[in-house]
Structures are given as C-alpha cells and as structure tokens.
Design a protein around this motif. Structure first.
Motif, PDB file in Angstrom:
ATOM      1  N   THR A   1      50.773 -70.038 -99.529  1.00 43.49           N
ATOM      2  CA  THR A   1      50.306 -70.870-100.632  1.00 43.49           C
ATOM      3  C   THR A   1      51.359 -71.049-101.722  1.00 43.49           C
ATOM      4  N   VAL A   2      52.256 -70.090-101.876  1.00 44.68           N
ATOM      5  CA  VAL A   2      53.246 -70.166-102.949  1.00 44.68           C
ATOM      6  C   VAL A   2      54.479 -70.953-102.502  1.00 44.68           C
ATOM      7  N   ASN A   3      55.087 -70.512-101.408  1.00 41.71           N
ATOM      8  CA  ASN A   3      56.341 -71.115-100.981  1.00 41.71           C
ATOM      9  C   ASN A   3      56.492 -70.903 -99.480  1.00 41.71           C
ATOM     10  N   LEU A   4      56.522 -71.975 -98.722  1.00 37.15           N
ATOM     11  CA  LEU A   4      56.631 -71.848 -97.269  1.00 37.15           C
ATOM     12  C   LEU A   4      57.973 -71.276 -96.825  1.00 37.15           C
ATOM     13  N   ASP A   5      58.966 -71.313 -97.694  1.00 37.90           N
ATOM     14  CA  ASP A   5      60.278 -70.750 -97.350  1.00 37.90           C
ATOM     15  C   ASP A   5      60.242 -69.225 -97.276  1.00 37.90           C
ATOM     16  N   GLU A   6      59.228 -68.605 -97.885  1.00 33.22           N
ATOM     17  CA  GLU A   6      59.121 -67.144 -97.877  1.00 33.22           C
ATOM     18  C   GLU A   6      58.532 -66.591 -96.579  1.00 33.22           C
ATOM     19  N   VAL A   7      57.995 -67.465 -95.731  1.00 28.86           N
ATOM     20  CA  VAL A   7      57.409 -67.022 -94.464  1.00 28.86           C
ATOM     21  C   VAL A   7      58.535 -66.602 -93.530  1.00 28.86           C
ATOM     22  N   SER A   8      58.418 -65.377 -92.996  1.00 33.11           N
ATOM     23  CA  SER A   8      59.466 -64.861 -92.112  1.00 33.11           C
ATOM     24  C   SER A   8      58.821 -63.981 -91.033  1.00 33.11           C
ATOM     25  N   GLY A   9      59.667 -63.348 -90.270  1.00 29.49           N
ATOM     26  CA  GLY A   9      59.184 -62.422 -89.254  1.00 29.49           C
ATOM     27  C   GLY A   9      58.450 -61.240 -89.859  1.00 29.49           C
ATOM     28  N   LEU A  10      58.880 -60.847 -91.042  1.00 28.57           N
ATOM     29  CA  LEU A  10      58.214 -59.751 -91.741  1.00 28.57           C
ATOM     30  C   LEU A  10      56.784 -60.142 -92.139  1.00 28.57           C
ATOM     31  N   THR A  11      56.595 -61.410 -92.486  1.00 27.12           N
ATOM     32  CA  THR A  11      55.259 -61.911 -92.798  1.00 27.12           C
ATOM     33  C   THR A  11      54.345 -61.770 -91.589  1.00 27.12           C
ATOM     34  N   VAL A  12      54.868 -62.125 -90.432  1.00 28.88           N
ATOM     35  CA  VAL A  12      54.082 -62.015 -89.196  1.00 28.88           C
ATOM     36  C   VAL A  12      53.785 -60.546 -88.891  1.00 28.88           C
ATOM     37  N   LEU A  13      54.777 -59.686 -89.084  1.00 28.44           N
ATOM     38  CA  LEU A  13      54.587 -58.260 -88.823  1.00 28.44           C
ATOM     39  C   LEU A  13      53.483 -57.673 -89.700  1.00 28.44           C
ATOM     40  N   TRP A  14      53.508 -57.968 -90.998  1.00 23.75           N
ATOM     41  CA  TRP A  14      52.473 -57.455 -91.900  1.00 23.75           C
ATOM     42  C   TRP A  14      51.118 -58.080 -91.593  1.00 23.75           C
ATOM     43  N   GLY A  15      51.118 -59.336 -91.173  1.00 21.59           N
ATOM     44  CA  GLY A  15      49.866 -59.976 -90.787  1.00 21.59           C
ATOM     45  C   GLY A  15      49.250 -59.316 -89.572  1.00 21.59           C
ATOM     46  N   VAL A  16      50.067 -58.992 -88.598  1.00 13.13           N
ATOM     47  CA  VAL A  16      49.582 -58.292 -87.398  1.00 13.13           C
ATOM     48  C   VAL A  16      49.098 -56.894 -87.765  1.00 13.13           C
ATOM     49  N   ALA A  17      49.798 -56.228 -88.669  1.00 12.62           N
ATOM     50  CA  ALA A  17      49.355 -54.897 -89.121  1.00 12.62           C
ATOM     51  C   ALA A  17      47.991 -54.993 -89.795  1.00 12.62           C
ATOM     52  N   GLY A  18      47.787 -56.028 -90.605  1.00 16.49           N
ATOM     53  CA  GLY A  18      46.491 -56.228 -91.242  1.00 16.49           C
ATOM     54  C   GLY A  18      45.391 -56.498 -90.232  1.00 16.49           C
ATOM     55  N   LEU A  19      45.687 -57.321 -89.234  1.00 17.69           N
ATOM     56  CA  LEU A  19      44.697 -57.583 -88.182  1.00 17.69           C
ATOM     57  C   LEU A  19      44.386 -56.322 -87.387  1.00 17.69           C
ATOM     58  N   PHE A  20      45.402 -55.513 -87.149  1.00 24.75           N
ATOM     59  CA  PHE A  20      45.201 -54.254 -86.438  1.00 24.75           C
ATOM     60  C   PHE A  20      44.271 -53.330 -87.219  1.00 24.75           C
TER      61      PHE A  20
END
Length: 76
Positions: A39-58
């Motif tokens: 929502t803030v800045n699409l340039d901040e989306v990275s592999g780390l974003t995906v990693l933390w997202g998967v950790a949250g889903l886990f």
C-alpha cells in the motif's frame, strides 16, 4: 466429576488463548510485512516480503493446528 470438568475447561481456555496469540502474531506479520509495502510503495516489495508473508501464513496455520489440542471430558 466437577473437578475434571473444571480442569478440562481451564485447559481448553488456555489452548484457545495460545491459539489466538499465535494467530495474532501471524496476521500481524502478514499485515506489516506484506500489506504495508503493497500500500505504501510497490518498490519495497522484495523476496524478504514474501519470506515474512509465508512466515505469517505458517503461524496462522499453526494456530489452527493448536486447536486440535482441545479436550472433551471423554478424551482427557
């Protein structure tokens, strides 16, 4: 019999409280690590974003698994 019922009720409430805690941490990770950068800045989306997202889903999935530990008076 009343003591057993009380012990089961206490155990179940503690399990539900712990499950809710783990769920809140998981959803917080998803919100902070994934939704905020989107929502803030699409340039901040990275592999780390995906990693933390998967950790949250886990953690969210683990909270559902924790509820399996709920007891009834039949299977104490």
């Amino acid at each position: 019999m009343a003591s057993l019922r009380r012990d089961v009720a206490i155990h179940n409430e503690r399990v539900k409280l712990f499950s809710g805690f783990v769920n809140a941490i998981g959803l917080g990770l998803i919100g902070f690590a994934v939704l905020r950068p989107l929502t803030v800045n699409l340039d901040e989306v990275s592999g780390l974003t995906v990693l933390w997202g998967v950790a949250g889903l886990f953690l969210h999935a683990i909270s559902h698994y924790i509820l399996v530990m709920l007891r009834t008076e039949d299977n104490t």
